[in-house]
Design an enzyme around this catalytic site. Sequence first.
Site, PDB file in Angstrom:
ATOM      1  N   ARG A 233      35.384  41.238  34.676  1.00 12.81           N
ATOM      2  CA  ARG A 233      36.288  42.349  34.968  1.00 12.81           C
ATOM      3  C   ARG A 233      36.675  42.316  36.447  1.00 12.81           C
ATOM      4  NH1 ARG A 233      36.801  42.323  30.412  1.00 12.81           N
ATOM      5  NH2 ARG A 233      36.447  43.925  28.818  1.00 12.81           N
ATOM      6  N   GLU A 262      46.240  44.563  36.314  1.00 12.97           N
ATOM      7  CA  GLU A 262      46.824  43.502  35.499  1.00 12.97           C
ATOM      8  C   GLU A 262      47.977  44.038  34.663  1.00 12.97           C
ATOM      9  OE1 GLU A 262      42.693  40.910  34.927  1.00 12.97           O
ATOM     10  OE2 GLU A 262      43.446  42.155  33.283  1.00 12.97           O
ATOM     11  N   HIS A 283      44.026  35.966  33.268  1.00 11.10           N
ATOM     12  CA  HIS A 283      43.240  36.631  32.225  1.00 11.10           C
ATOM     13  C   HIS A 283      43.370  35.874  30.896  1.00 11.10           C
ATOM     14  CE1 HIS A 283      41.283  40.730  31.209  1.00 11.10           C
ATOM     15  NE2 HIS A 283      40.884  39.813  30.340  1.00 11.10           N
TER      16      HIS A 283
END
Length: 316
Positions: A233, A262, A283
């Site tokens: 994270r 994000e 990601h």
Amino acid sequence: MSHKIVFLDRDSLIANVRRPVFGHEWTEYAASTEAEAVERLRGATIAITNKVPLRADALARLPELKLIAVAATGTDIIDLDAAKQHGIVVSNIRNYAYAALPEHTFALILALRRNLLAYRADIEAGLWQKSPRFCLFHHPIRDLHGSRLGLLGYGALGKGVAQLAQAFGMEIVVHTRTPAHDPLVRNVSFDELLETSDVLSLHAPLNDKTRNIIGAAELKRMKPSAILINTARGGLVDEAALADALIANTIAGAGFDVLTQEPPPEDHVLLNLRLPNFLLTPHSAWASTQAMQTLADQLIDNVEAFGRGQPNNVVG
């Protein structure tokens, strides 16, 4: 009972999503904003969301909602206390990226430990072509064999990373809330984890206790030759402090797959960090074809279990 199911961000999952076996009305949106979520979920009994937040004010306006099926492991986008208060079950996805994320973690580790980005830049600049020798070794190359991997967190993904590390001949140490009972690893204090790891890889959830757990002070305590990996994270690391540490060579490098925001804004401090010892991916560590299909299958398994009155993978 026939359920009304709304998938708020279907395009976040590139996989075949089967329909539940029970009677239902299915509506899906390619993407949704947080502001759009309430209106789109009006009358829904089951919400499916990957990254669209559902906070307390939204849940208070959705009296018919009974299940939030999160199409991911992390549930920080959901106000779990409010969900519980309104009798809404929250389920998540578990252990689906058991191969994908550890492999991506090691891709980052290998690229940084062997300085692949720096050597590629040298070739693009013509340095090898002009070399008086057959090879270049302008940047340090460090083997994984015999080095120490430190893991912050030791769930299914941390264990997957440890298994790969064993194959590379690394020593593995772990710091986690509950000590690991695994002959593969040795439990250490947080201080020892920071100060002795050659590679520090983060696999902890994001919560009030772990937010910015790696900041300027912690980076200074790491070995100057160490690298930091974050495929967990973004909020686990103070990103401005990391940028400063990389520019100052406080640590040798970092590989990140996650950011606090994000998608990131154009002026994000790490997005614009043009250094050969920093590697950023969007990601995507979880997103192999196989992992996404496993996620999709488990997502509907969770929905069907709820439909049977036997919810599983319940959070909170």
